[in-house]
Design a protein around this motif. Sequence first.
Motif, PDB file in Angstrom:
ATOM      1  N   TYR A  15       0.823  -1.165   0.185  1.00  0.00           N
ATOM      2  CA  TYR A  15       0.112   0.005  -0.168  1.00  0.00           C
ATOM      3  C   TYR A  15       0.828   1.181   0.098  1.00  0.00           C
ATOM      4  O   TYR A  15       0.647   2.286  -0.770  1.00  0.00           O
ATOM      5  CB  TYR A  15      -0.889  -0.014   1.280  1.00  0.00           C
ATOM      6  CG  TYR A  15      -2.133  -0.874   1.324  1.00  0.00           C
ATOM      7  CD1 TYR A  15      -2.897  -1.359   0.025  1.00  0.00           C
ATOM      8  CD2 TYR A  15      -2.492  -1.596   2.305  1.00  0.00           C
ATOM      9  CE1 TYR A  15      -3.758  -2.056   0.026  1.00  0.00           C
ATOM     10  CE2 TYR A  15      -3.439  -2.488   2.362  1.00  0.00           C
ATOM     11  CZ  TYR A  15      -4.167  -2.911   1.297  1.00  0.00           C
ATOM     12  OH  TYR A  15      -5.219  -3.492   1.381  1.00  0.00           O
ATOM     13  N   TYR A  16       1.884   1.353   1.037  1.00  0.00           N
ATOM     14  CA  TYR A  16       2.727   2.364   0.915  1.00  0.00           C
ATOM     15  C   TYR A  16       3.708   2.783  -0.176  1.00  0.00           C
ATOM     16  O   TYR A  16       3.742   3.820  -0.681  1.00  0.00           O
ATOM     17  CB  TYR A  16       3.561   2.471   2.404  1.00  0.00           C
ATOM     18  CG  TYR A  16       2.537   2.463   3.753  1.00  0.00           C
ATOM     19  CD1 TYR A  16       2.065   3.636   3.867  1.00  0.00           C
ATOM     20  CD2 TYR A  16       2.671   1.519   4.430  1.00  0.00           C
ATOM     21  CE1 TYR A  16       1.072   3.840   4.904  1.00  0.00           C
ATOM     22  CE2 TYR A  16       2.031   1.715   5.632  1.00  0.00           C
ATOM     23  CZ  TYR A  16       1.187   2.674   5.887  1.00  0.00           C
ATOM     24  OH  TYR A  16       0.402   2.755   6.770  1.00  0.00           O
ATOM     25  N   LEU A  17       4.087   1.602  -0.767  1.00  0.00           N
ATOM     26  CA  LEU A  17       4.885   1.773  -1.878  1.00  0.00           C
ATOM     27  C   LEU A  17       4.221   2.320  -3.112  1.00  0.00           C
ATOM     28  O   LEU A  17       4.698   3.057  -3.810  1.00  0.00           O
ATOM     29  CB  LEU A  17       5.537   0.367  -2.190  1.00  0.00           C
ATOM     30  CG  LEU A  17       6.776  -0.085  -1.451  1.00  0.00           C
ATOM     31  CD1 LEU A  17       7.178  -1.709  -1.704  1.00  0.00           C
ATOM     32  CD2 LEU A  17       8.169   0.828  -1.946  1.00  0.00           C
ATOM     33  N   PHE A  18       3.081   1.594  -3.192  1.00  0.00           N
ATOM     34  CA  PHE A  18       1.976   2.244  -4.238  1.00  0.00           C
ATOM     35  C   PHE A  18       1.741   3.621  -4.183  1.00  0.00           C
ATOM     36  O   PHE A  18       1.623   4.337  -5.134  1.00  0.00           O
ATOM     37  CB  PHE A  18       0.803   1.503  -4.370  1.00  0.00           C
ATOM     38  CG  PHE A  18       0.759   0.036  -5.608  1.00  0.00           C
ATOM     39  CD1 PHE A  18       0.629   0.897  -6.713  1.00  0.00           C
ATOM     40  CD2 PHE A  18       0.566  -0.866  -5.232  1.00  0.00           C
ATOM     41  CE1 PHE A  18       0.517  -0.129  -7.916  1.00  0.00           C
ATOM     42  CE2 PHE A  18       0.636  -1.903  -6.199  1.00  0.00           C
ATOM     43  CZ  PHE A  18       0.471  -1.457  -7.361  1.00  0.00           C
ATOM     44  N   ALA A  19       1.343   3.847  -3.053  1.00  0.00           N
ATOM     45  CA  ALA A  19       0.915   5.375  -2.681  1.00  0.00           C
ATOM     46  C   ALA A  19       2.145   6.311  -3.168  1.00  0.00           C
ATOM     47  O   ALA A  19       2.208   7.423  -3.761  1.00  0.00           O
ATOM     48  CB  ALA A  19       0.705   5.494  -1.119  1.00  0.00           C
ATOM     49  N   ALA A  20       3.406   5.882  -2.685  1.00  0.00           N
ATOM     50  CA  ALA A  20       4.702   6.838  -2.784  1.00  0.00           C
ATOM     51  C   ALA A  20       5.013   6.682  -4.528  1.00  0.00           C
ATOM     52  O   ALA A  20       5.333   7.876  -5.285  1.00  0.00           O
ATOM     53  CB  ALA A  20       5.892   5.949  -2.332  1.00  0.00           C
ATOM     54  N   PHE A  21       4.745   5.652  -5.164  1.00  0.00           N
ATOM     55  CA  PHE A  21       4.827   5.453  -6.602  1.00  0.00           C
ATOM     56  C   PHE A  21       3.985   6.230  -7.362  1.00  0.00           C
ATOM     57  O   PHE A  21       4.507   7.162  -8.322  1.00  0.00           O
ATOM     58  CB  PHE A  21       4.896   4.006  -6.927  1.00  0.00           C
ATOM     59  CG  PHE A  21       4.584   3.843  -8.416  1.00  0.00           C
ATOM     60  CD1 PHE A  21       5.721   3.989  -9.349  1.00  0.00           C
ATOM     61  CD2 PHE A  21       3.343   2.901  -8.675  1.00  0.00           C
ATOM     62  CE1 PHE A  21       5.451   3.716 -10.711  1.00  0.00           C
ATOM     63  CE2 PHE A  21       3.164   2.669 -10.091  1.00  0.00           C
ATOM     64  CZ  PHE A  21       4.112   3.328 -11.222  1.00  0.00           C
ATOM     65  N   ILE A  22       2.747   6.364  -7.172  1.00  0.00           N
ATOM     66  CA  ILE A  22       1.862   6.990  -7.610  1.00  0.00           C
ATOM     67  C   ILE A  22       2.085   8.522  -7.521  1.00  0.00           C
ATOM     68  O   ILE A  22       1.824   9.532  -8.172  1.00  0.00           O
ATOM     69  CB  ILE A  22       0.241   6.589  -7.232  1.00  0.00           C
ATOM     70  CG1 ILE A  22      -0.152   5.272  -7.791  1.00  0.00           C
ATOM     71  CG2 ILE A  22      -0.820   7.737  -7.909  1.00  0.00           C
ATOM     72  CD1 ILE A  22      -1.296   4.525  -7.495  1.00  0.00           C
ATOM     73  N   LEU A  23       2.499   8.975  -6.207  1.00  0.00           N
ATOM     74  CA  LEU A  23       2.418  10.476  -5.778  1.00  0.00           C
ATOM     75  C   LEU A  23       3.800  10.913  -6.582  1.00  0.00           C
ATOM     76  O   LEU A  23       3.645  11.995  -7.206  1.00  0.00           O
ATOM     77  CB  LEU A  23       2.955  10.464  -4.241  1.00  0.00           C
ATOM     78  CG  LEU A  23       2.796  11.873  -3.563  1.00  0.00           C
ATOM     79  CD1 LEU A  23       1.237  12.090  -3.580  1.00  0.00           C
ATOM     80  CD2 LEU A  23       3.388  11.640  -2.105  1.00  0.00           C
ATOM     81  N   ALA A  24       5.005  10.047  -6.883  1.00  0.00           N
ATOM     82  CA  ALA A  24       5.997  10.512  -7.659  1.00  0.00           C
ATOM     83  C   ALA A  24       5.609  10.609  -8.918  1.00  0.00           C
ATOM     84  O   ALA A  24       6.065  11.452  -9.669  1.00  0.00           O
ATOM     85  CB  ALA A  24       7.076   9.244  -7.270  1.00  0.00           C
ATOM     86  N   CYS A  25       4.785   9.762  -9.678  1.00  0.00           N
ATOM     87  CA  CYS A  25       4.467   9.885 -10.926  1.00  0.00           C
ATOM     88  C   CYS A  25       3.701  11.207 -11.058  1.00  0.00           C
ATOM     89  O   CYS A  25       3.959  12.020 -12.040  1.00  0.00           O
ATOM     90  CB  CYS A  25       3.337   8.555 -11.383  1.00  0.00           C
ATOM     91  SG  CYS A  25       4.008   7.136 -11.620  1.00  0.00           S
ATOM     92  N   GLY A  26       2.885  11.595 -10.033  1.00  0.00           N
ATOM     93  CA  GLY A  26       2.183  12.837 -10.027  1.00  0.00           C
ATOM     94  C   GLY A  26       3.129  13.877 -10.180  1.00  0.00           C
ATOM     95  O   GLY A  26       3.075  14.888 -11.038  1.00  0.00           O
ATOM     96  N   VAL A  27       4.273  13.924  -9.461  1.00  0.00           N
ATOM     97  CA  VAL A  27       5.262  14.895  -9.310  1.00  0.00           C
ATOM     98  C   VAL A  27       5.849  15.436 -10.774  1.00  0.00           C
ATOM     99  O   VAL A  27       6.149  16.081 -11.100  1.00  0.00           O
ATOM    100  CB  VAL A  27       6.374  14.666  -8.358  1.00  0.00           C
ATOM    101  CG1 VAL A  27       7.236  15.673  -8.280  1.00  0.00           C
ATOM    102  CG2 VAL A  27       5.483  14.618  -6.819  1.00  0.00           C
ATOM    103  N   THR A  28       6.008  13.949 -11.445  1.00  0.00           N
ATOM    104  CA  THR A  28       6.716  13.927 -12.774  1.00  0.00           C
ATOM    105  C   THR A  28       5.848  14.727 -13.745  1.00  0.00           C
ATOM    106  O   THR A  28       6.387  15.494 -14.381  1.00  0.00           O
ATOM    107  CB  THR A  28       7.074  12.720 -13.316  1.00  0.00           C
ATOM    108  OG1 THR A  28       5.995  11.814 -13.387  1.00  0.00           O
ATOM    109  CG2 THR A  28       8.133  11.842 -12.442  1.00  0.00           C
ATOM    110  N   HIS A  29       4.430  14.378 -13.557  1.00  0.00           N
ATOM    111  CA  HIS A  29       3.547  15.082 -14.542  1.00  0.00           C
ATOM    112  C   HIS A  29       3.538  16.882 -14.160  1.00  0.00           C
ATOM    113  O   HIS A  29       3.486  17.532 -15.019  1.00  0.00           O
ATOM    114  CB  HIS A  29       2.099  14.425 -14.511  1.00  0.00           C
ATOM    115  CG  HIS A  29       1.980  13.406 -15.146  1.00  0.00           C
ATOM    116  ND1 HIS A  29       1.916  13.550 -16.533  1.00  0.00           N
ATOM    117  CD2 HIS A  29       2.106  12.242 -14.840  1.00  0.00           C
ATOM    118  CE1 HIS A  29       1.876  12.114 -17.028  1.00  0.00           C
ATOM    119  NE2 HIS A  29       2.141  11.231 -15.855  1.00  0.00           N
TER     120      HIS A  29
END
Length: 539
Positions: A58-72
Amino acid sequence: MNNVIEYLPHGFCIAWNPQLLAMHVISDLLIAIAYFSIPIGILYVAKRRPDTELQPIYYLFAAFILACGVTHVMGILTLWVPLYYTQGITKVVTAVVSVATAIYLLPKLKHIMALPDLSKLTQINTALAEEIVSRRQSEASLRHTQELALQAQKTQAAFLANMSHEIRTPMNGVLGTLDLLLDTELKPEQHQLASASKRSAASLLSLLNDILDISKVESGQMTLRRSPLEIADVLADVEAALAFDAQSKNIELRCPAEGLPESVYVGDSVRLRQILLNLVGNAIKFTDVGHVKVTCRELSRTGQVATLEFAVKDTGVGIAPEHQKNLFKRFTQVDSSSTRRAQGSGLGLAIVKELVELMGGQVRLHSEPGNGTEVVFSLKLGLPTLSDSTERDQFAPPAPAAIQTETIPPVQQFHGKILVVEDAAMNQMVVCKVLERLGLASKVANNGQEAIELLATEQFDLVLMDGQMPVMDGYEATAVIRSGTVPGVNPDIPVVALTAHAMVGEDQKCLNVGMNDYLTKPLDRAKLIEVLGKYLPKA
Ligand code: ADP
């Protein structure tokens, strides 16, 4: 860094027209907003559903999606601001997080796949809910059954007490009148007939007592008394009670009280007598030639408790091995056909077993067809202390099997006038006749109220008081007498209960209201003489 700044960000490039720019900016913005909101949902689930296996995912997914958001977001910014290094770093972070997520996730796939899907979970949940409901229903029905069983047990106890009373009352009449009849001048044939009917009545009473005893044990109402117990007396009683039966079959009966280190122990003599009467009675019943012998010895002692062992040995018909194991179960007989040679209810050995176990012992049987039977039982008895030897077992219940049908106790004459408080006409007649034979005058009161009126106006030496009567019962009448509130009534006059209630606790109930002694119906003449002897002068 300088090299990068020298280039115009592509947002300023003329090739990028406003529509193309808008398309990039709006798409990146929407993706970023979505990416920022998804982790909020994931973190919410992670917090609410703590699952140790899935929590890191859960936490890794949350961090991963958050990071994707930052890249956009960086994608939008770099349209006009040349933050290409920062954008590169966010991509590195996103790459690390996504690779870590993938590495962590792959081995967990097996576990994730093993989880039931939502529809299955819903099914399981529904089944569980149904099971809970059905369990609650069966619990409620069990409780209801338990209540019914308790109620039935209470009803059974009340029924037993009632039946005991209802059967004992007429039996008092039957046995009492037969006793009186046997005391008169009879032709030999009449004497024989009267004796035979007395024997039948006595065996009927013995059967009633057996059924009551079994019921008492079953409902946990059987209590043992503790009083000085002379083994020699008990054995002599048993021998005396059954001597006639043994003699009439030409069998030798021996019950020597030998080999015991003590003459007096502490225990329930009535119940020990009952056990021995049952076993010796059986031994005589099933022996045609030879002898019946009772022996006893002390096996061991610990502190104030001694373990005694009794053996009842006969030279009778014996019992086949296949029949031996069930004999201690109630209503079991070797030959229960209508042509069987001996009478009996099949309760004797069951009662023996229950009583022996209640006394902390065990019973076993050795038998060989044609070679006789030996029943051995142990029991625990107290060793006497100084206080035990002064204690008297005044209120022992009637010994069920010890009904003497042949021997009438010697008539003893007393002085005095007795008030017989009794509502049943037959019993009034029997009791008054018995008292008359003992040299006593008597008067009858039909209930407690009448008794008090008579006691206030006439002089009496003792009251024989029934328990259950109309208008005023014997317990209330005794309480009124003892209260000393009725003028003319002697509050200290001896009151002896004569009741058909023979259930446990009845004696205590009589004593609690102030009665001095307790006798049960059918009236045992020897016991009556014993009790009267305590309160009346002898002639
Ligand atoms: P009952 O009232 O019928 O005697 P018991 O429970 O005392 O009932 O005995 C059950 C059966 O065990 C008897 O009917 C008899 O068949 C057998 N039995 C008991 N004692 C003896 C004995 N000493 N010798 C032979 N058979 C015996």
